[in-house]
Design a protein around this motif. Structure first.
Motif, PDB file in Angstrom:
ATOM      1  N   PRO A  60       0.786  -1.142   0.173  1.00 41.72           N
ATOM      2  CA  PRO A  60      -0.001  -0.082  -0.158  1.00 41.72           C
ATOM      3  C   PRO A  60       0.647   1.370   0.044  1.00 41.72           C
ATOM      4  N   PRO A  61       1.981   1.341   0.701  1.00 37.05           N
ATOM      5  CA  PRO A  61       2.651   2.810   0.714  1.00 37.05           C
ATOM      6  C   PRO A  61       3.220   2.964  -0.798  1.00 37.05           C
ATOM      7  N   VAL A  62       3.631   1.924  -1.429  1.00 33.58           N
ATOM      8  CA  VAL A  62       4.260   2.027  -2.838  1.00 33.58           C
ATOM      9  C   VAL A  62       2.929   2.643  -3.695  1.00 33.58           C
ATOM     10  N   GLU A  63       1.904   2.004  -3.494  1.00 37.18           N
ATOM     11  CA  GLU A  63       0.860   2.426  -4.309  1.00 37.18           C
ATOM     12  C   GLU A  63       0.482   3.834  -4.169  1.00 37.18           C
ATOM     13  N   VAL A  64       0.228   4.061  -2.852  1.00 37.04           N
ATOM     14  CA  VAL A  64      -0.267   5.366  -2.489  1.00 37.04           C
ATOM     15  C   VAL A  64       0.806   6.507  -2.738  1.00 37.04           C
ATOM     16  N   MET A  65       2.072   5.783  -2.849  1.00 37.25           N
ATOM     17  CA  MET A  65       3.203   6.843  -3.479  1.00 37.25           C
ATOM     18  C   MET A  65       2.971   7.321  -4.919  1.00 37.25           C
ATOM     19  N   MET A  66       2.676   6.243  -5.587  1.00 30.93           N
ATOM     20  CA  MET A  66       2.690   6.513  -7.075  1.00 30.93           C
ATOM     21  C   MET A  66       1.315   7.261  -7.326  1.00 30.93           C
ATOM     22  N   ALA A  67       0.420   6.810  -6.600  1.00 27.78           N
ATOM     23  CA  ALA A  67      -0.907   7.565  -6.900  1.00 27.78           C
ATOM     24  C   ALA A  67      -0.785   9.104  -6.318  1.00 27.78           C
ATOM     25  N   ALA A  68      -0.241   9.262  -5.385  1.00 30.44           N
ATOM     26  CA  ALA A  68       0.062  10.749  -4.892  1.00 30.44           C
ATOM     27  C   ALA A  68       0.998  11.453  -6.004  1.00 30.44           C
ATOM     28  N   ALA A  69       2.094  10.957  -6.723  1.00 31.70           N
ATOM     29  CA  ALA A  69       3.093  11.721  -7.446  1.00 31.70           C
ATOM     30  C   ALA A  69       2.010  11.783  -8.705  1.00 31.70           C
ATOM     31  N   HIS A  70       1.112  10.964  -9.208  1.00 30.59           N
ATOM     32  CA  HIS A  70       0.105  11.132 -10.296  1.00 30.59           C
ATOM     33  C   HIS A  70      -0.678  12.376  -9.957  1.00 30.59           C
ATOM     34  N   TYR A  71      -0.946  12.417  -8.593  1.00 28.01           N
ATOM     35  CA  TYR A  71      -2.058  13.595  -8.130  1.00 28.01           C
ATOM     36  C   TYR A  71      -1.731  14.824  -8.358  1.00 28.01           C
ATOM     37  N   LEU A  72      -0.278  14.888  -7.941  1.00 28.21           N
ATOM     38  CA  LEU A  72       0.587  15.980  -7.724  1.00 28.21           C
ATOM     39  C   LEU A  72       0.651  16.719  -9.323  1.00 28.21           C
ATOM     40  N   ALA A  73       1.123  15.758 -10.133  1.00 26.16           N
ATOM     41  CA  ALA A  73       1.388  16.215 -11.603  1.00 26.16           C
ATOM     42  C   ALA A  73       0.055  16.850 -12.137  1.00 26.16           C
ATOM     43  N   GLU A  74      -0.874  15.866 -12.000  1.00 20.88           N
ATOM     44  CA  GLU A  74      -2.271  16.176 -12.642  1.00 20.88           C
ATOM     45  C   GLU A  74      -2.850  17.393 -12.101  1.00 20.88           C
ATOM     46  N   THR A  75      -2.620  17.716 -10.922  1.00 22.56           N
ATOM     47  CA  THR A  75      -3.391  18.987 -10.267  1.00 22.56           C
ATOM     48  C   THR A  75      -2.297  19.991 -10.480  1.00 22.56           C
ATOM     49  N   LYS A  76      -1.145  19.802 -11.145  1.00 25.57           N
ATOM     50  CA  LYS A  76       0.014  20.634 -11.122  1.00 25.57           C
ATOM     51  C   LYS A  76       0.084  21.492  -9.566  1.00 25.57           C
ATOM     52  N   GLN A  77       0.379  20.787  -8.647  1.00 28.85           N
ATOM     53  CA  GLN A  77       0.681  20.959  -7.451  1.00 28.85           C
ATOM     54  C   GLN A  77       2.174  20.567  -7.115  1.00 28.85           C
TER      55      GLN A  77
END
Ligand SMILES: Cc1cc2nc3c(=O)[nH]c(=O)nc-3n(C[C@H](O)[C@H](O)[C@H](O)COP(=O)(O)OP(=O)(O)OC[C@H]3O[C@@H](n4cnc5c(N)ncnc54)[C@H](O)[C@@H]3O)c2cc1C
Length: 219
Positions: A195-212
């Protein structure tokens, strides 16, 4: 099954993955030689591993990650009681429970011949420094929905993100458990890594998508 049934009574405490899986396997191996009762405080299976995907993809996990237990259990002639488990009395071979559909129900005693304890774990959020103020989790529907609201409705203010999973003991070294593979449950002191690896990758994608920001914000 009815109250006069004299078959050995297998009581399974907890109706999520371990409880449901145990109930179905016991029915498969024991056939109709036993009566089986599953108890849980909720009458659905919660598919915990899919909560992060819903949170990061902006879906309320409560709407997708539940499976009704009663029909599935009834299919294998397994009784279900929705109740809070209060205590186990091993000497008297009874479990003290309180049916919880309506507040105020009287406590009940349920006797067993065989008992499976599949009540999961208790997460120690209070042991994580700063969790009460800054922490989030994808481990249940309430906390997952809180994080979804924060991520998708303006709650995240752009600060650094730390993702982790605390160490825990799994298995107790018990021996003589054939046909369990290897005949024992190994004692492993480990953190849950998936789960931490999965959440890390999802968070990276979220930051990129939302330009944050980019993954350098994530530890
Ligand atoms: C984000 C995340 C991702 C994960 N991904 C994976 C994965 O990919 N693969 C994997 O194998 N595992 C994964 N896991 C771990 C997996 O979810 C757990 O190992 C699993 O849920 C444990 O199942 P269980 O039935 O033992 O306990 P639980 O799922 O915790 O179920 C315990 C049940 O007991 C009930 N209960 C507890 N106390 C009482 C009481 N006093 N009275 C009545 N009922 C009670 C609860 O309502 C619950 O239904 C993940 C976990 C998380 C948080």
């Amino acid at each position: 099954m009815n109250a006069t049934d004299k078959k050995p009574h297998v009581v399974i405490l907890g109706g999520n993955f371990a409880g449901l899986g145990s109930a179905q396997k016991i029915r498969q191996y024991a056939g109709d030689a036993v009566q089986i009762t599953v108890l849980d405080r909720k009458d659905y299976l919660l598919f915990v591993p899919n909560i992060p995907a819903d949170v990061f993809e902006n879906r309320n996990p409560a709407m997708h990650q539940r499976m009704e237990l009663r029909d599935v259990l009834a299919h294998d002639q397994i009784n279900f009681i929705q109740a809070e488990v209060n205590a186990i009395d091993v000497d008297s071979e009874v479990v003290h429970i309180t049916p919880n559909e309506r507040p105020g129900a009287a406590a009940v005693t349920l006797s067993y011949d065989y008992l499976v304890v599949a009540l999961g774990n208790r997460l120690a959020f209070e042991d994580i420094e700063g969790f009460a103020e800054f922490g989030d989790s994808v481990s249940d529907l309430y906390l997952g929905e809180q994080l979804r609201q924060k991520l998708h409705f303006g709650g995240y203010k752009g600060g650094p993100i730390a993702i982790g999973s605390a160490r825990f003991h799994q298995g107790d070294g018990a021996k003589g458990l054939e046909p369990y593979p290897g005949g024992s449950i190994p004692d492993a002191l480990a953190a849950c890594e998936g789960p931490p690896v999965e959440v890390m990758m999802a968070a990276a994608h979220y930051l990129a998508e939302t330009k944050q920001g980019d993954p350098s914000k994530i530890t």
